[in-house]
Design an enzyme around this catalytic site. Sequence first.
Site, PDB file in Angstrom:
ATOM      1  N   ALA A   9       0.831  -1.213   0.000  1.00  0.00           N
ATOM      2  CA  ALA A   9       0.000   0.000   0.000  1.00  0.00           C
ATOM      3  C   ALA A   9       0.858   1.253   0.000  1.00  0.00           C
ATOM      4  O   ALA A   9       2.038   1.230   0.328  1.00  0.00           O
ATOM      5  CB  ALA A   9      -1.002  -0.001   1.142  1.00  0.00           C
ATOM      6  N   CYS A  10       0.245   2.393  -0.356  1.00  0.00           N
ATOM      7  CA  CYS A  10       0.978   3.555  -0.846  1.00  0.00           C
ATOM      8  C   CYS A  10       1.273   4.619   0.200  1.00  0.00           C
ATOM      9  O   CYS A  10       0.728   4.604   1.298  1.00  0.00           O
ATOM     10  CB  CYS A  10       0.171   4.188  -1.977  1.00  0.00           C
ATOM     11  SG  CYS A  10      -0.373   3.010  -3.216  1.00  0.00           S
ATOM     12  N   THR A  11       2.126   5.568  -0.195  1.00  0.00           N
ATOM     13  CA  THR A  11       2.405   6.781   0.575  1.00  0.00           C
ATOM     14  C   THR A  11       2.311   7.958  -0.397  1.00  0.00           C
ATOM     15  O   THR A  11       2.807   7.867  -1.524  1.00  0.00           O
ATOM     16  CB  THR A  11       3.798   6.743   1.212  1.00  0.00           C
ATOM     17  OG1 THR A  11       3.963   5.529   1.942  1.00  0.00           O
ATOM     18  CG2 THR A  11       3.982   7.933   2.146  1.00  0.00           C
ATOM     19  N   ASN A  30       3.907   6.698  -3.987  1.00  0.00           N
ATOM     20  CA  ASN A  30       4.500   5.395  -4.262  1.00  0.00           C
ATOM     21  C   ASN A  30       3.379   4.401  -4.519  1.00  0.00           C
ATOM     22  O   ASN A  30       2.486   4.256  -3.684  1.00  0.00           O
ATOM     23  CB  ASN A  30       5.318   4.897  -3.060  1.00  0.00           C
ATOM     24  CG  ASN A  30       6.596   5.679  -2.860  1.00  0.00           C
ATOM     25  OD1 ASN A  30       7.038   6.391  -3.745  1.00  0.00           O
ATOM     26  ND2 ASN A  30       7.196   5.544  -1.697  1.00  0.00           N
ATOM     27  N   GLU A 102      -4.631   6.267  -2.889  1.00  0.00           N
ATOM     28  CA  GLU A 102      -4.015   6.032  -1.587  1.00  0.00           C
ATOM     29  C   GLU A 102      -4.992   5.169  -0.791  1.00  0.00           C
ATOM     30  O   GLU A 102      -6.032   5.646  -0.344  1.00  0.00           O
ATOM     31  CB  GLU A 102      -3.777   7.369  -0.871  1.00  0.00           C
ATOM     32  CG  GLU A 102      -3.234   7.246   0.531  1.00  0.00           C
ATOM     33  CD  GLU A 102      -1.786   6.803   0.571  1.00  0.00           C
ATOM     34  OE1 GLU A 102      -1.413   6.129   1.548  1.00  0.00           O
ATOM     35  OE2 GLU A 102      -1.024   7.125  -0.374  1.00  0.00           O
TER      36      GLU A 102
END
Length: 442
Positions: A9-11, A30, A102
């Site tokens: 999972a993203c930032t 990301n 996100e």
Amino acid sequence: MPKFPEYDACTSILVGKKASVDGSTMIGRNEDCKATWPKHFIVHPHKEYKEEQQFKAKENGFSCTLPKVRYKYTATPEWTDKEGLFEEEGINEKGVAMSATESAYSNSYVLGYDPLLEDGISEASIVTVVLPYADSARDAVNRVGEIVSTHGAAESNGILFSDADEVWYFEIGSGHHWVAMKIPDDSYAVVSNRLAIQEIDFTDNDNFAWSKDILAFVNDNKLNKANDGTFNFREIFGTRSESDLYYNNPRVWYGQRMFNPEITQDPEDYDMPFVRKPSKLISVQDAKDFLASHYEGTEFDPVGKGPIESRKRYRPISLAKAQESHVLQIRPNLPIEVSGIHWLSMGVAAQSVFVPFFAGINDTPKEYKIGDMTYDPKSAYWIFKLVGVLLDPHYNHFVDVVGDVQERLNISFQQKINQVDAKATDLDHHELSEYTTKISNE
């Protein structure tokens, strides 16, 4: 690098134009998912149809009607559309940038009253049905909001939008309810897999947007625990889970530590503010450094010298499950073809480099349009991924070698950008598209 827990999972990062060193707006993220999962980078051409088109998603049956005119836009789809397109981010011909999504989580109490829909809009489709049809960041917010309210959402998540003037963050909190907030021009925000937007001002239509009946939904179902009349979206719709302590909150802490080092906070604090004014203006390199960071300068750096317990305590921002990272920069006072730069890093940002592609390009290099699950030395994804694979077992020995190459490339990229900027006002739109394609390919 050492072996870490199974993180994905993203930032994300969002920067207003008065918070940046050159007046740019910036959004970046990301895309974290799997240790190996190739991405492509393409340009969809401008298209006009005689009739409205119908979109239907492969992954879950979501469908919606699309306008007759589809703007040109950049995108980073997956190597296969078996599970959906997942185009993730891009910049369109109107100078609108979008990054989605996100991943976030809503609490079960809220979802008990408005559950997510299996055939609602999801990450796999959202860029494809929104970005090519938006004339501004605010227009994109309205389009997503209409889709969520009408068709429902399959996931809780956050979506980033920007144009030359505004930066917006949009959050889906349940099957049909959402809010969006304009990031103040002099501020930034970092987000890490939690619903992040806090207090909503329902009298301020310039800086906030929301689903039509969200107030009635919350009040009728007695979802707001605040006794002072405030409406805090994060508190009402979001989570305060154990995983937030180690997985999400520390990444926000580190981002705010980078841009506001004078502020002391606890890495596990649930209540860090969504937006802050940076102590110094933020450059595009700063935004890229944030997405490539892993708690450098702290005991929590997984490749640092802190105690082993500390090095494994928190989920880093840049990690081995990154498919690609990007910063979408919209610069002021330039033609649209040149003002937008799609900075794209294939693989793990800390071990890769952000390559600049101008928004005006008509095509991408052939290396960026190939690559599947079998290693291909001609694929851009695999070329960058290989560096990380070779670096990981010998990180401390070779990190400086990789760093030297990254620095030389960054210098070269900036020189190419300067070259294009110098000619931007001398060329018409068609000539600019041809020229930016040539330089971006180089």
